[in-house]
Write a protein that holds these residues in place. Structure first.
Motif, mmCIF file in Angstrom:
data_model
loop_
_atom_site.group_PDB
_atom_site.id
_atom_site.type_symbol
_atom_site.label_atom_id
_atom_site.label_comp_id
_atom_site.label_asym_id
_atom_site.label_seq_id
_atom_site.Cartn_x
_atom_site.Cartn_y
_atom_site.Cartn_z
ATOM 1 N N ALA A 28 29.903 2.295 22.338
ATOM 2 C CA ALA A 28 31.115 1.827 23.031
ATOM 3 C C ALA A 28 31.788 3.003 23.641
ATOM 4 O O ALA A 28 31.797 4.349 22.929
ATOM 5 C CB ALA A 28 31.808 1.134 22.034
ATOM 6 N N SER A 36 31.766 -2.155 25.781
ATOM 7 C CA SER A 36 30.618 -2.328 24.865
ATOM 8 C C SER A 36 29.392 -1.351 25.297
ATOM 9 O O SER A 36 29.210 -1.287 26.398
ATOM 10 C CB SER A 36 30.302 -3.629 24.431
ATOM 11 O OG SER A 36 29.853 -4.380 25.425
ATOM 12 N N SER A 70 30.998 -6.632 27.495
ATOM 13 C CA SER A 70 32.227 -6.831 26.957
ATOM 14 C C SER A 70 33.303 -5.844 27.416
ATOM 15 O O SER A 70 32.857 -4.700 26.940
ATOM 16 C CB SER A 70 32.291 -7.017 25.306
ATOM 17 O OG SER A 70 33.676 -7.100 24.744
ATOM 18 N N ARG A 122 28.915 -0.194 18.689
ATOM 19 C CA ARG A 122 28.471 -0.786 19.939
ATOM 20 C C ARG A 122 29.578 -1.534 20.391
ATOM 21 O O ARG A 122 29.462 -1.643 21.792
ATOM 22 C CB ARG A 122 27.297 -1.846 19.797
ATOM 23 C CG ARG A 122 26.109 -0.973 19.131
ATOM 24 C CD ARG A 122 24.966 -1.577 19.177
ATOM 25 N NE ARG A 122 23.829 -0.852 19.117
ATOM 26 C CZ ARG A 122 22.410 -1.162 19.684
ATOM 27 N NH1 ARG A 122 22.385 -2.066 20.227
ATOM 28 N NH2 ARG A 122 21.627 -0.223 19.374
ATOM 29 N N VAL A 123 30.550 -1.888 19.889
ATOM 30 C CA VAL A 123 31.782 -2.563 20.367
ATOM 31 C C VAL A 123 33.199 -1.679 19.749
ATOM 32 O O VAL A 123 32.939 -1.957 18.319
ATOM 33 C CB VAL A 123 31.864 -4.178 20.394
ATOM 34 C CG1 VAL A 123 33.047 -4.713 20.875
ATOM 35 C CG2 VAL A 123 30.541 -4.550 20.823
#
Length: 125
Positions: free
Chosen positions: A33, A52, A57, A103-104
């Motif tokens: 991220a 993300s 996102s 990842r986020v």
């Protein structure tokens, strides 16, 4: 070691646009991220936007929603911040950050473990 290098800052009049870029070294950029933060003189560093790992996102602080867009090109190991309708209060040093464990990621700077040196953005009235 992951290195981040920002570019694209400068002086612009209110209402103008700038596009910041952040080039990231490292083979696993596509799994990180990424975020943008900024720090104005005499103020604490604040969250601006995050994206993300896949780019699917994004999240923005309220003051930039509808004006700034964060994006990434995983083939180029680069994340961008398109800034439109700039205001004098957007004046700050802008920092790119990588959250290699997530990842986020959200708005907490503690989630980001690699930081660039920053690029100055100055918006004149």
């Amino acid at each position: 070691q992951v290195q981040l290098v920002e570019s694209g800052g400068g002086l612009v009049q209110a209402g103008g646009s700038l596009r910041l870029s952040c080039a990231v070294s490292g083979r696993t950029f596509s799994s990180y991220a990424m975020g943008w933060f900024r720090q104005a003189p005499g103020k604490e560093r604040e969250f601006v936007a995050t994206i993300s790992w896949s780019g699917g996102s994004t999240y923005y602080t309220d003051s930039v929603k509808g004006r700034f867009t964060i994006s990434r090109d995983n083939a180029k190991n680069t994340v961008y911040l398109q800034m439109n309708s700039l205001k004098p209060e957007d004046t700050a040093i802008y920092f790119c950050a990588a959250a290699s464990r997530f990842r986020v990621a959200g708005l907490d700077p503690k989630a980001y473990d690699y930081w660039g040196q920053g690029t100055q953005v100055t918006v004149s009235s």
